[in-house]
Design a protein around this motif. Sequence first.
Motif, PDB file in Angstrom:
ATOM      1  N   TYR A 271      -0.125 -35.640   5.057  1.00 13.50           N
ATOM      2  CA  TYR A 271      -1.214 -35.944   4.137  1.00 13.50           C
ATOM      3  C   TYR A 271      -1.230 -34.944   2.979  1.00 13.50           C
ATOM      4  O   TYR A 271      -1.377 -33.734   3.184  1.00 13.50           O
ATOM      5  CB  TYR A 271      -2.551 -35.941   4.881  1.00 13.50           C
ATOM      6  N   ALA A 272      -1.077 -35.485   1.760  1.00 11.12           N
ATOM      7  CA  ALA A 272      -0.947 -34.633   0.565  1.00 11.12           C
ATOM      8  C   ALA A 272      -2.173 -33.760   0.356  1.00 11.12           C
ATOM      9  O   ALA A 272      -2.051 -32.581  -0.003  1.00 11.12           O
ATOM     10  CB  ALA A 272      -0.706 -35.507  -0.670  1.00 11.12           C
ATOM     11  N   ASN A 273      -3.379 -34.310   0.586  1.00 11.17           N
ATOM     12  CA  ASN A 273      -4.594 -33.520   0.378  1.00 11.17           C
ATOM     13  C   ASN A 273      -4.643 -32.301   1.279  1.00 11.17           C
ATOM     14  O   ASN A 273      -5.109 -31.234   0.875  1.00 11.17           O
ATOM     15  CB  ASN A 273      -5.836 -34.389   0.617  1.00 11.17           C
ATOM     16  N   LEU A 274      -4.169 -32.460   2.505  1.00 10.44           N
ATOM     17  CA  LEU A 274      -4.182 -31.337   3.431  1.00 10.44           C
ATOM     18  C   LEU A 274      -3.189 -30.256   2.994  1.00 10.44           C
ATOM     19  O   LEU A 274      -3.495 -29.066   3.044  1.00 10.44           O
ATOM     20  CB  LEU A 274      -3.854 -31.815   4.845  1.00 10.44           C
ATOM     21  N   ARG A 275      -2.019 -30.656   2.540  1.00 10.40           N
ATOM     22  CA  ARG A 275      -1.034 -29.678   2.067  1.00 10.40           C
ATOM     23  C   ARG A 275      -1.548 -28.937   0.839  1.00 10.40           C
ATOM     24  O   ARG A 275      -1.437 -27.715   0.741  1.00 10.40           O
ATOM     25  CB  ARG A 275       0.290 -30.379   1.738  1.00 10.40           C
ATOM     26  N   ILE A 276      -2.136 -29.703  -0.079  1.00 12.54           N
ATOM     27  CA  ILE A 276      -2.681 -29.077  -1.285  1.00 12.54           C
ATOM     28  C   ILE A 276      -3.846 -28.167  -0.924  1.00 12.54           C
ATOM     29  O   ILE A 276      -3.979 -27.050  -1.457  1.00 12.54           O
ATOM     30  CB  ILE A 276      -3.135 -30.164  -2.281  1.00 12.54           C
ATOM     31  N   GLY A 277      -4.706 -28.626  -0.009  1.00 12.58           N
ATOM     32  CA  GLY A 277      -5.845 -27.813   0.415  1.00 12.58           C
ATOM     33  C   GLY A 277      -5.416 -26.506   1.044  1.00 12.58           C
ATOM     34  O   GLY A 277      -5.998 -25.452   0.788  1.00 12.58           O
ATOM     35  N   PHE A 278      -4.379 -26.560   1.888  1.00 14.41           N
ATOM     36  CA  PHE A 278      -3.854 -25.337   2.512  1.00 14.41           C
ATOM     37  C   PHE A 278      -3.371 -24.364   1.441  1.00 14.41           C
ATOM     38  O   PHE A 278      -3.676 -23.167   1.481  1.00 14.41           O
ATOM     39  CB  PHE A 278      -2.717 -25.679   3.465  1.00 14.41           C
ATOM     40  N   LEU A 279      -2.607 -24.864   0.484  1.00 14.16           N
ATOM     41  CA  LEU A 279      -2.073 -24.005  -0.574  1.00 14.16           C
ATOM     42  C   LEU A 279      -3.199 -23.406  -1.416  1.00 14.16           C
ATOM     43  O   LEU A 279      -3.181 -22.207  -1.747  1.00 14.16           O
ATOM     44  CB  LEU A 279      -1.121 -24.809  -1.459  1.00 14.16           C
ATOM     45  N   LEU A 280      -4.194 -24.229  -1.765  1.00 21.83           N
ATOM     46  CA  LEU A 280      -5.309 -23.730  -2.565  1.00 21.83           C
ATOM     47  C   LEU A 280      -6.112 -22.689  -1.802  1.00 21.83           C
ATOM     48  O   LEU A 280      -6.565 -21.689  -2.382  1.00 21.83           O
ATOM     49  CB  LEU A 280      -6.211 -24.896  -2.994  1.00 21.83           C
ATOM     50  N   PHE A 281      -6.321 -22.914  -0.497  1.00 24.21           N
ATOM     51  CA  PHE A 281      -7.020 -21.926   0.323  1.00 24.21           C
ATOM     52  C   PHE A 281      -6.254 -20.604   0.338  1.00 24.21           C
ATOM     53  O   PHE A 281      -6.834 -19.518   0.221  1.00 24.21           O
ATOM     54  CB  PHE A 281      -7.178 -22.429   1.760  1.00 24.21           C
ATOM     55  N   PHE A 282      -4.951 -20.707   0.499  1.00 22.36           N
ATOM     56  CA  PHE A 282      -4.090 -19.528   0.542  1.00 22.36           C
ATOM     57  C   PHE A 282      -4.208 -18.730  -0.763  1.00 22.36           C
ATOM     58  O   PHE A 282      -4.428 -17.511  -0.750  1.00 22.36           O
ATOM     59  CB  PHE A 282      -2.646 -19.971   0.772  1.00 22.36           C
ATOM     60  N   LEU A 283      -4.102 -19.413  -1.905  1.00 23.59           N
ATOM     61  CA  LEU A 283      -4.189 -18.739  -3.204  1.00 23.59           C
ATOM     62  C   LEU A 283      -5.615 -18.256  -3.485  1.00 23.59           C
ATOM     63  O   LEU A 283      -5.813 -17.198  -4.099  1.00 23.59           O
ATOM     64  CB  LEU A 283      -3.728 -19.696  -4.310  1.00 23.59           C
ATOM     65  N   PHE A 284      -6.596 -19.021  -3.025  1.00 26.98           N
ATOM     66  CA  PHE A 284      -7.997 -18.641  -3.181  1.00 26.98           C
ATOM     67  C   PHE A 284      -8.286 -17.306  -2.493  1.00 26.98           C
ATOM     68  O   PHE A 284      -8.924 -16.416  -3.070  1.00 26.98           O
ATOM     69  CB  PHE A 284      -8.873 -19.761  -2.600  1.00 26.98           C
ATOM     70  N   THR A 346     -11.553 -21.263 -12.703  1.00 27.09           N
ATOM     71  CA  THR A 346     -11.771 -20.730 -14.056  1.00 27.09           C
ATOM     72  C   THR A 346     -12.756 -19.571 -14.023  1.00 27.09           C
ATOM     73  O   THR A 346     -12.557 -18.538 -14.694  1.00 27.09           O
ATOM     74  CB  THR A 346     -12.290 -21.833 -15.000  1.00 27.09           C
ATOM     75  N   LEU A 347     -13.823 -19.706 -13.263  1.00 27.22           N
ATOM     76  CA  LEU A 347     -14.810 -18.626 -13.141  1.00 27.22           C
ATOM     77  C   LEU A 347     -14.177 -17.362 -12.547  1.00 27.22           C
ATOM     78  O   LEU A 347     -14.443 -16.245 -13.000  1.00 27.22           O
ATOM     79  CB  LEU A 347     -15.986 -19.090 -12.281  1.00 27.22           C
ATOM     80  N   ILE A 348     -13.330 -17.549 -11.535  1.00 29.26           N
ATOM     81  CA  ILE A 348     -12.676 -16.387 -10.922  1.00 29.26           C
ATOM     82  C   ILE A 348     -11.673 -15.770 -11.898  1.00 29.26           C
ATOM     83  O   ILE A 348     -11.521 -14.537 -11.945  1.00 29.26           O
ATOM     84  CB  ILE A 348     -11.993 -16.798  -9.601  1.00 29.26           C
ATOM     85  N   VAL A 502      -2.426 -20.352 -14.625  1.00 29.83           N
ATOM     86  CA  VAL A 502      -1.322 -21.261 -14.283  1.00 29.83           C
ATOM     87  C   VAL A 502      -1.769 -22.251 -13.209  1.00 29.83           C
ATOM     88  O   VAL A 502      -1.479 -23.451 -13.277  1.00 29.83           O
ATOM     89  CB  VAL A 502      -0.087 -20.459 -13.806  1.00 29.83           C
ATOM     90  N   LEU A 503      -2.496 -21.743 -12.202  1.00 29.20           N
ATOM     91  CA  LEU A 503      -2.988 -22.605 -11.124  1.00 29.20           C
ATOM     92  C   LEU A 503      -3.928 -23.675 -11.664  1.00 29.20           C
ATOM     93  O   LEU A 503      -3.862 -24.847 -11.253  1.00 29.20           O
ATOM     94  CB  LEU A 503      -3.699 -21.758 -10.064  1.00 29.20           C
ATOM     95  N   ILE A 504      -4.813 -23.301 -12.577  1.00 27.54           N
ATOM     96  CA  ILE A 504      -5.755 -24.265 -13.168  1.00 27.54           C
ATOM     97  C   ILE A 504      -5.000 -25.371 -13.896  1.00 27.54           C
ATOM     98  O   ILE A 504      -5.352 -26.561 -13.794  1.00 27.54           O
ATOM     99  CB  ILE A 504      -6.726 -23.534 -14.119  1.00 27.54           C
ATOM    100  N   ILE A 505      -3.955 -25.000 -14.624  1.00 26.87           N
ATOM    101  CA  ILE A 505      -3.144 -25.994 -15.337  1.00 26.87           C
ATOM    102  C   ILE A 505      -2.462 -26.945 -14.351  1.00 26.87           C
ATOM    103  O   ILE A 505      -2.431 -28.166 -14.558  1.00 26.87           O
ATOM    104  CB  ILE A 505      -2.096 -25.297 -16.232  1.00 26.87           C
ATOM    105  N   LEU A 506      -1.943 -26.377 -13.253  1.00 23.65           N
ATOM    106  CA  LEU A 506      -1.282 -27.215 -12.244  1.00 23.65           C
ATOM    107  C   LEU A 506      -2.268 -28.165 -11.574  1.00 23.65           C
ATOM    108  O   LEU A 506      -1.937 -29.319 -11.275  1.00 23.65           O
ATOM    109  CB  LEU A 506      -0.610 -26.321 -11.190  1.00 23.65           C
ATOM    110  N   ILE A 507      -3.499 -27.685 -11.321  1.00 23.10           N
ATOM    111  CA  ILE A 507      -4.532 -28.552 -10.741  1.00 23.10           C
ATOM    112  C   ILE A 507      -4.847 -29.698 -11.696  1.00 23.10           C
ATOM    113  O   ILE A 507      -4.982 -30.865 -11.293  1.00 23.10           O
ATOM    114  CB  ILE A 507      -5.808 -27.745 -10.431  1.00 23.10           C
ATOM    115  N   ALA A 508      -4.932 -29.373 -12.980  1.00 26.48           N
ATOM    116  CA  ALA A 508      -5.240 -30.397 -13.977  1.00 26.48           C
ATOM    117  C   ALA A 508      -4.153 -31.467 -14.034  1.00 26.48           C
ATOM    118  O   ALA A 508      -4.441 -32.645 -14.294  1.00 26.48           O
ATOM    119  CB  ALA A 508      -5.403 -29.749 -15.351  1.00 26.48           C
ATOM    120  N   CYS A 509      -2.919 -31.061 -13.777  1.00 24.43           N
ATOM    121  CA  CYS A 509      -1.788 -32.001 -13.847  1.00 24.43           C
ATOM    122  C   CYS A 509      -1.520 -32.719 -12.533  1.00 24.43           C
ATOM    123  O   CYS A 509      -0.721 -33.661 -12.490  1.00 24.43           O
ATOM    124  CB  CYS A 509      -0.514 -31.260 -14.278  1.00 24.43           C
ATOM    125  N   ASN A 510      -2.167 -32.280 -11.436  1.00 27.13           N
ATOM    126  CA  ASN A 510      -1.895 -32.852 -10.122  1.00 27.13           C
ATOM    127  C   ASN A 510      -2.456 -34.257  -9.996  1.00 27.13           C
ATOM    128  O   ASN A 510      -3.608 -34.515 -10.343  1.00 27.13           O
ATOM    129  CB  ASN A 510      -2.492 -31.943  -9.034  1.00 27.13           C
TER     130      ASN A 510
END
Length: 527
Positions: A271-284, A346-348, A502-510
């Motif tokens: 599931y793509a959302n779960l993979r993306i969520g894991f990565l975002l949590f990790f970077l967060f 963006t706030l962070i 860079v992460l914000i740009i990638l999220i916008a393009c996802n």
Amino acid sequence: MEDKSIFKSWVPKWAIIIILFVCLLHSMILLGVYTSNVTYAASFLDIEPEDLQFAMCVTYGTLLATILIESRFSSFFPAKNYLMAVYSLIGITIVTSAYITNFSVFLLMRVAEGILMALPVITIRQLLIEQFNSKNAIIIGFSFYYGSLLLSTPFIMNIAVWFLDHYDWKYMLYVSGGLQVLNVFLILVTFRGHRITKKIPLYQIDWMSYFLVLISILCGAYFFVYAEKKYWLQSSEMVLMLMISLITGGLFIFKERLVKRPSFNFEVIKYANLRIGFLLFFLFYISRATLSLCHSAMFSIWNWDPSRVAGVQYINGLGNVIGLILAAFFLMKSVSTKIIFMIGFTLIAIFHFWFTFLFVPDVALSDIIIPYILQGIGVGFLFVPLILFTTSSVPANMAVSSGIVGVSGRFWGSTIGFCVMQNAMVFLNKKHFLKLSQFVTGENPEAQNAIASTTQSFIAKGYSADNANVLAMKKVFGTIAKQSTLLADMEIYTVVGYGLVVLIILIACNQHLRQTMTLVKSKIWIG
């Protein structure tokens, strides 16, 4: 868990929700009681700060592994007896740890606490979810719960500072253990004693998978926490820990892929959302780790006392509350997940860029309030949406596996975040210290005049010429060390800030981010 009559008939629904929230907050105490004041806890146990960090990883890593087999225990025992026994053991464990000064024994206690943290979580959490019949109720309920966990560090740190000013450290642990008695009492009074799940024999527990993943997690955490101190792969101990972690992790994956009823369903990774969520949590969590550098500067550079630092953290906590409220409002209005993530990160990012200019020898509280609150808002704004996003897109039969992925994202993000910040600080500190020291040890007339002036000031206080010169050099190099730390902080914050851009740009393009999350239909297990 379809039978909701586990509660006695006289208990109103609002009381059920409050009781379940109170029972879930035990994890706030277990995770925060030692991390709230790292320096004192480390000195109490006569260990280094990284030892205490590893101890925290042991607790959280054990919790992560225990989630794999928790359902077997909760299915075997009646819920009331099971929960009362677990909370009683938690209280005994916390109080017992007050008398432990040996670090090896302390680690064993942290393993026990990690197991005990995991055992009641799924049962209590599922009962809590069943009390909510709408998306908005789930959002509000879990915003409150996860907000409480998010605010646990400043809350417990302030309690710790107060206890250390008035009582011995042990009394804080006594109170923490005593709070578990409240959980036992609430369950005794409000729960019925009958079973709410089908009884599953304990011999069906997959102990092999449990020990493989536990060893892999703990050895991996040991590697990342101590790698810098032991010179990474130059140390045979670090090589051994990394090999054990990779081998046991590989065996766990191999075993789970072969068996008919795996403890962890690897199909969940599709599931793509779960993979993306894991990565975002990790970077967060890596981006959150920079806040420790800010607190370190408060202690070592700006010379703020612990009570002031503890009080200042409430400002960040206020930001967390604002962020949680805004996130709940956005989720209720079904605002695009992509927009929520972009705003939060963006706030962070703004916090990092702003704070880059605040790493100076001295600042006023008024200078840091706005960026400090912005960081709190960003964290609060992202926390609950990330959890819901990661777990809500997965089918109900994979709910526990999706929850494990969410918890593992937070665990490895915080562990590797500590490692990244620790190594970056050591490397950059050394680089700047050597560069700045050249201006002192050379023939720089300004530096020589400053040393001579400082020497004279010590002579005027009654020191001999030799001692005054030694003290003057210590003071100068102490100033250089502080300046090196500030420059290192500035570089780290700048790099993390650009990384977030860079992460914000990638999220916008996802293209895989779902527009909304179906919370009620899926009856999610929230990690």
